[in-house]
Design an enzyme around this catalytic site. Structure first.
Site, short mmCIF file in Angstrom:
data_model
loop_
_atom_site.label_atom_id
_atom_site.label_comp_id
_atom_site.label_asym_id
_atom_site.label_seq_id
_atom_site.Cartn_x
_atom_site.Cartn_y
_atom_site.Cartn_z
N GLN A 274 -66.43 24.95 -28.56
CA GLN A 274 -65.58 24.28 -27.57
C GLN A 274 -64.87 25.29 -26.67
OE1 GLN A 274 -63.55 20.46 -28.67
NE2 GLN A 274 -63.62 21.36 -30.72
N ASP B 161 -74.77 38.56 -34.82
CA ASP B 161 -74.29 38.15 -36.13
C ASP B 161 -73.00 38.91 -36.42
OD1 ASP B 161 -73.77 37.51 -38.73
OD2 ASP B 161 -75.66 38.31 -39.55
N ILE B 162 -71.86 38.25 -36.23
CA ILE B 162 -70.58 38.94 -36.37
C ILE B 162 -70.23 39.23 -37.83
CG2 ILE B 162 -69.67 38.03 -34.21
CD1 ILE B 162 -68.02 36.02 -35.87
N THR C 8 -54.84 29.37 -36.05
CA THR C 8 -54.63 27.95 -36.25
C THR C 8 -53.25 27.59 -36.81
OG1 THR C 8 -55.44 26.04 -37.55
CG2 THR C 8 -55.70 28.20 -38.53
N TYR D 155 -59.60 26.67 -45.47
CA TYR D 155 -59.69 27.02 -44.05
C TYR D 155 -58.45 27.79 -43.61
CZ TYR D 155 -59.41 26.39 -38.98
OH TYR D 155 -59.25 26.60 -37.64
N TRP E 281 -55.41 21.21 -32.99
CA TRP E 281 -56.00 19.95 -32.54
C TRP E 281 -56.86 20.14 -31.27
CZ3 TRP E 281 -52.32 15.15 -33.14
CH2 TRP E 281 -51.72 15.18 -34.41
#
Length: 290
Positions: free
Chosen positions: A13, A39-40, A104, A128, A153
């Site tokens: 996103q 590929d991190i 987050t 998470y 969100w």
């Protein structure tokens, strides 16, 4: 002189909104990578990319964000949200690049009764959240001059998110139940991408942790009601329900409003109101104008 900007997780996103901004900038050379391009989680791949590309800024939009699935896949979640962050931080630090890491509201336990500030004690209540916090700590240990933007969100016209789900379900069902006792702030990914560029384009580099979401505070129920109103959905009734009526694998913060005072003061900027941003996004979704 052009700014060379690497965007990881470019198909997500935020990554797509970064792409929309950067491809219009004549003063930027941008590298957009996702798992197929870089590929991190591989030190060799990360080091090779930095050895072969000049990078002034790294914006890490990549993450494991399946909050409920993370409870049963902690190692995979940690590999993307912490281990990969450490590898990117080391490469950026060694090559003199500045790093912007997206984090987050889930680093908090959600028991506050006022918006969370950057210096509030962290206490994640999910795998998470734990892995994102570990990523933050490793980044600041390796590259202390980095910027961490905590957000919440997130939604956009891209991928899977609450806004698109509510629109789809609103057309399919006559009634929905949505949680009303979890409060936070929606964040339009386009606004977050703009915030990333405010950080990068600032006259001086201001390292540290910042909170960024759109302005306001609502429940998921309020959010769903606004989505249906703005999308013109009138055939579906949205009813409020408590968290205990909708059990999920991962525990979620009941209150995760973020205080954006530090970001606004540091970068002298105004943050959009969530309703205005939601209306803009829904117009893009309904007209398929990404």
């Amino acid at each position: 002189m052009s700014k060379h900007i690497l965007v990881t997780g470019a198909n997500g996103q935020l990554g797509n909104e970064m792409r929309n901004i950067l491809t219009r900038r004549e003063d930027v050379v941008a590298y957009f990578t996702d798992v197929n391009e870089l590929d991190i989680t591989s030190k060799g791949d990360v080091d090779s990319f930095f050895d072969n590309h000049p990078v002034d800024y790294l914006v890490n939009c990549a993450a494991y964000t399946a909050v409920d699935k993370a409870e049963d896949a902690p190692e995979l979640c940690a590999r993307l949200n912490a281990h990969a962050v450490a590898l990117l931080a080391e490469a950026a630090h060694n090559h003199g690049a500045k790093m912007v890491q997206i984090s987050t509201d889930y680093v908090f336990n959600g028991e506050n009764f006022r918006p969370y500030r950057e210096d509030d004690a962290t206490c994640p209540v999910s795998v998470y959240g734990e892995t994102k916090l570990k990523g933050e700590k490793q980044l600041l240990e390796i590259a202390p001059d980095s910027v961490i933007l905590r957000t919440a969100w997130l939604y956009s016209p891209y991928g899977h998110n609450f806004v698109k789900t509510m629109i789809n379900l609103g057309h399919e069902k006559k009634q929905l139940k949505v949680i009303f006792d979890q409060v936070g702030t929606p964040t339009y990914a386009k606004d977050l991408a703009a915030a990333v560029m405010i950080v990068i384009d600032a006259p001086a580099w201001h390292s540290g942790i910042y909170h960024f979401s759109d302005e306001g505070a609502i429940s998921w129920y309020d959010f769903a009601q606004a989505i249906h109103r703005l999308a013109g959905i009138e055939t579906c009734t949205v009813l409020p329900c408590r968290t205990q009526e909708y059990p999920t694998r991962a525990h979620r913060p009941h209150y995760s409003v973020l205080d954006k005072s530090k970001f606004k003061a540091t970068f002298n900027t105004v943050i959009p109101y969530w309703v205005d941003s939601l209306a803009h996004c829904i117009a893009r979704i309904t007209t398929h104008n990404k």
